[in-house]
Write a protein that holds these residues in place. Structure first.
Motif, PDB file in Angstrom:
ATOM      1  N   UNK A 181       0.846  -0.920  -0.366  1.00  0.00           N
ATOM      2  CA  UNK A 181       0.035   0.546   0.101  1.00  0.00           C
ATOM      3  C   UNK A 181       1.147   1.203  -0.222  1.00  0.00           C
ATOM      4  N   UNK A 182       2.014   0.824   0.470  1.00  0.00           N
ATOM      5  CA  UNK A 182       2.685   2.223   1.107  1.00  0.00           C
ATOM      6  C   UNK A 182       3.637   2.337  -0.011  1.00  0.00           C
ATOM      7  N   UNK A 183       3.664   1.318  -1.268  1.00  0.00           N
ATOM      8  CA  UNK A 183       5.210   0.697  -2.689  1.00  0.00           C
ATOM      9  C   UNK A 183       4.319   1.326  -3.989  1.00  0.00           C
ATOM     10  N   UNK A 184       4.428   2.527  -4.227  1.00  0.00           N
ATOM     11  CA  UNK A 184       4.050   2.171  -6.413  1.00  0.00           C
ATOM     12  C   UNK A 184       4.562   1.129  -6.868  1.00  0.00           C
ATOM     13  N   UNK A 185       4.246   0.879  -7.612  1.00  0.00           N
ATOM     14  CA  UNK A 185       5.272  -0.144  -8.380  1.00  0.00           C
ATOM     15  C   UNK A 185       4.942  -0.319 -10.464  1.00  0.00           C
ATOM     16  N   UNK A 186       5.167   0.068 -10.642  1.00  0.00           N
ATOM     17  CA  UNK A 186       5.756   0.267 -11.976  1.00  0.00           C
ATOM     18  C   UNK A 186       6.450  -0.097 -12.908  1.00  0.00           C
ATOM     19  N   UNK A 187       5.543  -1.322 -14.154  1.00  0.00           N
ATOM     20  CA  UNK A 187       5.959  -2.047 -15.143  1.00  0.00           C
ATOM     21  C   UNK A 187       6.250  -1.405 -16.474  1.00  0.00           C
ATOM     22  N   UNK A 188       7.547  -2.616 -17.113  1.00  0.00           N
ATOM     23  CA  UNK A 188       7.366  -1.531 -18.804  1.00  0.00           C
ATOM     24  C   UNK A 188       6.465  -1.686 -19.627  1.00  0.00           C
ATOM     25  N   UNK A 189       5.357  -2.813 -19.479  1.00  0.00           N
ATOM     26  CA  UNK A 189       4.240  -2.583 -20.701  1.00  0.00           C
ATOM     27  C   UNK A 189       3.410  -2.282 -19.754  1.00  0.00           C
ATOM     28  N   UNK A 190       3.414  -1.122 -18.516  1.00  0.00           N
ATOM     29  CA  UNK A 190       2.675  -0.530 -18.010  1.00  0.00           C
ATOM     30  C   UNK A 190       1.331  -1.011 -16.523  1.00  0.00           C
ATOM     31  N   UNK A 191       0.892  -2.898 -17.941  1.00  0.00           N
ATOM     32  CA  UNK A 191       0.209  -3.788 -17.218  1.00  0.00           C
ATOM     33  C   UNK A 191      -1.169  -3.521 -16.758  1.00  0.00           C
ATOM     34  N   UNK A 192      -1.985  -2.467 -17.366  1.00  0.00           N
ATOM     35  CA  UNK A 192      -2.922  -2.251 -17.367  1.00  0.00           C
ATOM     36  C   UNK A 192      -3.780  -3.601 -16.954  1.00  0.00           C
ATOM     37  N   UNK A 193      -4.948  -2.871 -16.607  1.00  0.00           N
ATOM     38  CA  UNK A 193      -6.118  -4.156 -16.541  1.00  0.00           C
ATOM     39  C   UNK A 193      -7.147  -3.667 -17.983  1.00  0.00           C
ATOM     40  N   UNK A 194      -6.695  -4.636 -18.981  1.00  0.00           N
ATOM     41  CA  UNK A 194      -7.187  -4.907 -20.481  1.00  0.00           C
ATOM     42  C   UNK A 194      -8.800  -4.304 -20.835  1.00  0.00           C
ATOM     43  N   UNK A 195      -9.372  -4.722 -19.485  1.00  0.00           N
ATOM     44  CA  UNK A 195     -11.303  -4.887 -19.620  1.00  0.00           C
ATOM     45  C   UNK A 195     -11.634  -3.173 -18.467  1.00  0.00           C
ATOM     46  N   UNK A 196     -11.239  -2.657 -18.252  1.00  0.00           N
ATOM     47  CA  UNK A 196     -11.490  -1.972 -17.295  1.00  0.00           C
ATOM     48  C   UNK A 196     -10.854  -0.143 -17.812  1.00  0.00           C
TER      49      UNK A 196
END
Ligand code: ADP
Length: 367
Positions: free
Chosen positions: A76-91
């Motif tokens: 909760x105290x740590x944001x995490x960003x990865x290469x392909x953004x890792x977004x939820x495709x259906x949201x």
């Protein structure tokens, strides 16, 4: 502050990905982990939020061993960003960004409000909020990834090659954006990349790792470029390390000549006999127009009717020595035109003046 206190990670197959790593990541700064593929960057990063647990040693978050914090609380105290953004495709984008606030039980309106605010913060048009990830470009998706990581305002941000999958132009703008955001937010950021240019651009401090998860050097970028700890680091920094380093050297002390500029209203007869092969022509406002070759001047008239050669300029006192050097590349005269913040010419840095300045830098590195 995040502290790696003698951290080792041995995978079940025996691979030692990280070996006795000791490293401090100061609060409110960007620390970049850089090194060749397989040197343990991602493993090190993921041990911070316990996606991977260390085999030996401890990772302390503000003095508390992360192993004593249960992973959901920790994350909760740590944001995490990865290469392909890792977004939820259906949201929708807005709901992607609001993911963590929803999990934290915020009411929908508040979570969406926060998401909209963040989309704007990372430079996205609010009109994108209702779209789905596939309707966005790679660079836009990365911005959404950053917004999502910031949603619950975590003090720590882990970024794993977040900008590696986009083209160089978009990448540069994402890097600028991150620096701008960080100037406002002062997060504690651990940023993983294999790209040394990205590392020296973004890092307050850069940790160079070598295969086996060994820390080869930890330094701020100017120090790293000026004094690589060993041959491995020097080789990783590459041959153009000297040029990169100039980005961190101020142009203070660079000699400027005021006698190499002429107003465009000047009559060519006044220039006959000038010993200088090239002069920088300026308009009535003292702004640069280009270079004129004194040997090619016509018999009469002012400089106004003459075709000028292209010029490069740099902002004196603000750009680095590298800016000055880059500016010479565009000029047939080999000199760079120095301007002030409002674009008015302050003088010309000749090739000789630049050579002197570069010699001083080289002398400093030897000292
Ligand atoms: P980097 O991020 O610097 O490319 P990684 O941390 O991904 O490096 O990997 C470090 C080393 O650990 C590599 O040799 C890699 O093959 C190995 N490794 C990574 N994950 C695993 C795993 N799950 N099992 C075994 N070896 C792994």
């Amino acid at each position: 502050m995040i502290t790696f206190d003698g951290v080792t990670k041995r995978y079940p197959d025996g691979t030692v990905a990280v070996d006795n790593l000791r490293l401090e990541v100061p609060t409110g700064e960007i620390t970049v982990l850089v090194g060749p593929s397989g040197c343990g960057k991602t493993t090190s990063l993921r041990m911070i939020n316990r996606m991977i647990d260390a085999t030996e040693g401890r990772i302390l978050l503000d003095g508390v061993d992360v192993k004593t914090i249960d992973p959901p609380t920790l994350r909760r105290g740590i944001g995490y960003v990865i290469q392909q953004a890792g977004l939820f495709p259906h949201r929708k984008i807005v709901d992607n960004v609001a993911t963590v606030p929803y999990l934290l039980g915020w009411d929908r309106r508040k979570a969406r409000g926060r998401a909209m605010e963040l989309l704007e913060r990372v430079g996205l048009d609010p009109g994108m909020a209702g779209r789905y990830p596939f309707q966005l470009s790679g660079g836009q998706q990365q911005r959404v990834g950053v917004a999502r990581a910031l949603a619950a305002d975590p003090p720590v941000l882990l970024m794993d090659e977040p900008f590696s999958a986009v083209d160089p132009v978009v990448r540069a703008s994402l890097q600028e954006e991150l620096l701008r955001l960080q100037a406002e937010l002062n997060k504690t950021i651990v940023f993983v990349t294999h790209d040394i240019d990205e590392a020296v651009k973004l890092g307050d401090r850069v940790a160079v790792l070598r295969v086996g998860g060994h820390l080869a050097q930890l330094a701020d970028p100017p120090t790293l470029l000026a004094r690589p700890a060993d041959d491995f680091v020097a080789e990783f920094l590459g041959r153009d390390r000297g040029i990169r380093r100039l980005s961190f050297v101020s142009d203070e002390g660079l000699r400027l000549r005021a006698d190499l500029t002429v107003p465009v209203s000047t009559d060519v007869s006044a220039l006959r006999g000038t010993a200088e092969p090239w002069l920088a022509v300026v308009d009535a406002d003292d702004r640069p127009l280009g270079w004129v070759a004194v040997g090619d001047l016509p018999e009469s008239g002012t400089l106004a009717g003459i075709r000028l050669a292209p010029y490069g300029s740099f902002v004196s006192g603000r750009d680095s020595l590298r800016g000055a050097l880059d500016a010479t590349l565009l000029s047939p005269s080999g000199g760079a035109i120095a301007v002030d913040d409002s674009g008015r010419v302050r003088g010309v840095a000749t090739r000789e003046a630049l050579d002197e300045a570069l010699d001083r830098v080289a002398g400093g590195a030897r000292a």
